[in-house]
Structures are given as C-alpha cells and as structure tokens.
Design an enzyme around this catalytic site. Sequence first.
Site, PDB file in Angstrom:
ATOM      1  N   TRP A  33       0.817  -1.217   0.000  1.00  0.00           N
ATOM      2  CA  TRP A  33       0.000   0.000   0.000  1.00  0.00           C
ATOM      3  C   TRP A  33       0.851   1.267   0.000  1.00  0.00           C
ATOM      4  O   TRP A  33       0.324   2.372  -0.069  1.00  0.00           O
ATOM      5  CB  TRP A  33      -0.969   0.006   1.175  1.00  0.00           C
ATOM      6  CG  TRP A  33      -0.338  -0.353   2.486  1.00  0.00           C
ATOM      7  CD1 TRP A  33       0.270   0.469   3.374  1.00  0.00           C
ATOM      8  CD2 TRP A  33      -0.269  -1.664   3.055  1.00  0.00           C
ATOM      9  NE1 TRP A  33       0.733  -0.232   4.454  1.00  0.00           N
ATOM     10  CE2 TRP A  33       0.414  -1.545   4.292  1.00  0.00           C
ATOM     11  CE3 TRP A  33      -0.713  -2.926   2.646  1.00  0.00           C
ATOM     12  CZ2 TRP A  33       0.656  -2.645   5.117  1.00  0.00           C
ATOM     13  CZ3 TRP A  33      -0.464  -4.014   3.476  1.00  0.00           C
ATOM     14  CH2 TRP A  33       0.209  -3.869   4.687  1.00  0.00           C
ATOM     15  N   GLU A  46      -5.490   0.727   5.914  1.00  0.00           N
ATOM     16  CA  GLU A  46      -5.629   1.180   7.299  1.00  0.00           C
ATOM     17  C   GLU A  46      -6.763   0.465   8.018  1.00  0.00           C
ATOM     18  O   GLU A  46      -6.662   0.142   9.201  1.00  0.00           O
ATOM     19  CB  GLU A  46      -5.829   2.701   7.348  1.00  0.00           C
ATOM     20  CG  GLU A  46      -4.597   3.510   6.966  1.00  0.00           C
ATOM     21  CD  GLU A  46      -3.417   3.273   7.897  1.00  0.00           C
ATOM     22  OE1 GLU A  46      -3.620   2.794   9.031  1.00  0.00           O
ATOM     23  OE2 GLU A  46      -2.285   3.551   7.489  1.00  0.00           O
ATOM     24  N   TYR A 129      -8.438   8.390  13.743  1.00  0.00           N
ATOM     25  CA  TYR A 129      -7.188   7.800  13.268  1.00  0.00           C
ATOM     26  C   TYR A 129      -7.218   7.566  11.758  1.00  0.00           C
ATOM     27  O   TYR A 129      -6.303   7.960  11.031  1.00  0.00           O
ATOM     28  CB  TYR A 129      -6.874   6.482  13.971  1.00  0.00           C
ATOM     29  CG  TYR A 129      -5.771   5.744  13.253  1.00  0.00           C
ATOM     30  CD1 TYR A 129      -4.459   6.185  13.358  1.00  0.00           C
ATOM     31  CD2 TYR A 129      -6.054   4.683  12.401  1.00  0.00           C
ATOM     32  CE1 TYR A 129      -3.444   5.564  12.640  1.00  0.00           C
ATOM     33  CE2 TYR A 129      -5.046   4.057  11.686  1.00  0.00           C
ATOM     34  CZ  TYR A 129      -3.748   4.505  11.802  1.00  0.00           C
ATOM     35  OH  TYR A 129      -2.749   3.900  11.073  1.00  0.00           O
ATOM     36  N   ASP A 147      -2.640   6.091  16.564  1.00  0.00           N
ATOM     37  CA  ASP A 147      -3.079   4.748  16.918  1.00  0.00           C
ATOM     38  C   ASP A 147      -2.271   4.267  18.124  1.00  0.00           C
ATOM     39  O   ASP A 147      -1.530   5.042  18.741  1.00  0.00           O
ATOM     40  CB  ASP A 147      -2.922   3.802  15.717  1.00  0.00           C
ATOM     41  CG  ASP A 147      -1.465   3.568  15.340  1.00  0.00           C
ATOM     42  OD1 ASP A 147      -0.572   4.248  15.891  1.00  0.00           O
ATOM     43  OD2 ASP A 147      -1.211   2.686  14.491  1.00  0.00           O
TER      44      ASP A 147
END
Length: 371
Positions: A33, A46, A129, A147
């Site tokens: 990613w 995510e 987040y 996080d």
Amino acid sequence: MEESKLEHQEMNIQQFREDLLNWFVEEQRDLPWRKDNQPYKVWVSEIMLQQTRVDTVIPYFERFMEEFPTMEEFAAADEEAVLKIWEGLGYYSRVRNLHSAVKEVVEKYNGIVPDTPKEISKLKGVGPYTAGAILSIAYGKPEPAVDGNVMRVLSRILLIEADIAKPSTRKIFEAAVRTLIDQSNPSYFNQALMELGALICTPTSPACLLCPVREHCQAYANGKEQVLPVKTRKKSVKNISLLSAVLKTADNLYLIRKRPNEGLLANLWEFPTMEVTVNKQYSTQRQALSRYLEQQYDTEIQLETGSFTHVDHVFSHLKWSMDVFAGEIAKTVNLQDGVRLVTEQELEALAFPVPHQKIWKAYKDTQKSGE
C-alpha cells in the site's frame, strides 16, 4: 498538565523530525500500500491493519486489490463477496462500514475520497485515526494519525503518563503530533512514527539502542521506557462452551446456517452450533447436541460417538471453547430462513468465521485420514 508537556521540555523538534525521517527513508518496510499512496489503497490498508498484524494483512490486501481494484468495483460488490474476501481478518463490522462508506464516496463524491477532516469524518467507520492516516499519507495534509503504536512511541519520547486506554487521552497525543509533525512531509512523518512503534519502540523490550530518536526520548533518559505507556488492563474474558456439528446428507450436502444480521460475526455462515448450559436432562454432550439438532431442524440425526476436534477461539471480550461432532442427516431437513444444504464447493465459496474454518479443515483432514 499533560497538554503542555512540549512547552516545558528541552527538545529540538527540528532535529527530532530529521532523525526520525532519515531513519524512515532508509529503513521503511516495502509494503504494497506504500507503492503509490492512492487514497483508496491507503484507506483499505488502514482498515485492515486495525487490530491485525502487517504480515497477516499483506496477502489480504493484495487479494482485495486484485478482486476490487477500484472503488466503483468494490461499491458494486454484493455482501457475500465482501465478507468472503475479508474471511479470516475478523472484526467484520470494519469491512461492512468500509463497503457502505465507499458506496457513499462513489455516489456522493464521484469516486474521489474527501480530502478535508470535516467531510472524510462523515463517512461510516472513518474515525479520527483513519481520517488522519488518509489525509496525511494520501493527501499530504498535516493531520495527526494517532493509533496504539503512536501513543506508545510518544508516551515514551515525551514522558506522557496519561492512561492510553482512556479515550480522552487521545486528545493529548493528537495535540503533541500537531506540534511535532513535519509540515513539509506529514505523510512520511506519520508513517515513521507508526513504523518506529512497529519495529523499534515495541510494547515489550523496546530496542532503545537501535532507536534513531533515542537522544530525544525522555523515558529512556529517565529509565522509564519499560513502564510506559500507562495502560489499564482489559476486563476479563468471558468463557462460552459450545457444541457444533458438521452434518451431511446421503447425497453429500452439508447443513449450514447464517448468523443473525446484527451482533457478533453478523451474516457469516456457520455449522449448526448450540451453547452448553447446565442441564442434567442429558448425560452426554452427544445426547444434548443430537436432541438440539433434531428439534431445531425437524429431522433425524446420527452423530458419531465422539467429537472429532476441539476448537478454542479468543475474541476481544470472550472465548469460545467448541467440541465438534460429525454426523449424518437421516431424513428431510426443515430449511427455515438462513438455513441451507450446500455442496462442498458451494460451502467453500461462502464466508465463515475463523473457528468454523478450523472446524471445516479438521473435518476434511479427518475424512482424508479415514479413506
């Protein structure tokens, strides 16, 4: 008092940024990613990475992108396909929310992920987040993405002793990131903090001697790197005993049922299962399960004498302890809503929760060994 930690600290913020970013440029992992930082890919990764290890996520991410390379294709997918591609990752509400939000982006925003905190935070399942991660990594916006990794790292670097298990504590760390973040490269800054937490500043036994920002770390300077972050313990896990059965008809069809559309593992398929309760009416598990199955499906069942496998599975708040029997269906089954008889091929195309995947694997192994 915690909010003003940075104001009272002798810390060269610019040097901290440089040390952190230089390390990240050299040491960052090659993750799929990170190839192009496309908003859709960042978003999917995510969501997958929440409560799941990176090594586990990589093959899931690659399969997901192969199956749904664009948001339009993902938005058009039916729920069975969505749950199947997610099978094994757990926390299925994550992918349901993602699916719903992607549909909204396709319909309302012409397939372009919003690039402002206000708009992106309106999407289902996109909390502070995730919003911060997408905005900073994909769009280069100086937004915090806080996080567990980031809270652990900053609690040590800044000697923040607030309890990270409390939701209100997040605000302290978000404020800290806004002060520290590199305005010229917020994407790398946020990813570097996460990477540092994953590779160096780990929950136990942090590798302080390898840390690129050790000179800036207040916990290390004060000998507190092993006691931070402060985190209250989770509540105890509830234990639930279950009996399950893999049931087959004479023409090799298997009985499965769909879980309710709300609650734990909603809408996933499973083998017939009952919870074990204190009941002196039945002397054995086999007897109790046989009676339950015959009443539930209005049929006759012949279960094998003993269970063929035992499966333990721990969720965040409870533990399933499952004894599993194999059996034959002797007559017609009452196929009420959510109950199906399927071939082996059809069964393997549907989404099952991990404990039931384990049941199926054990069953097939048993069948092979008995041939």
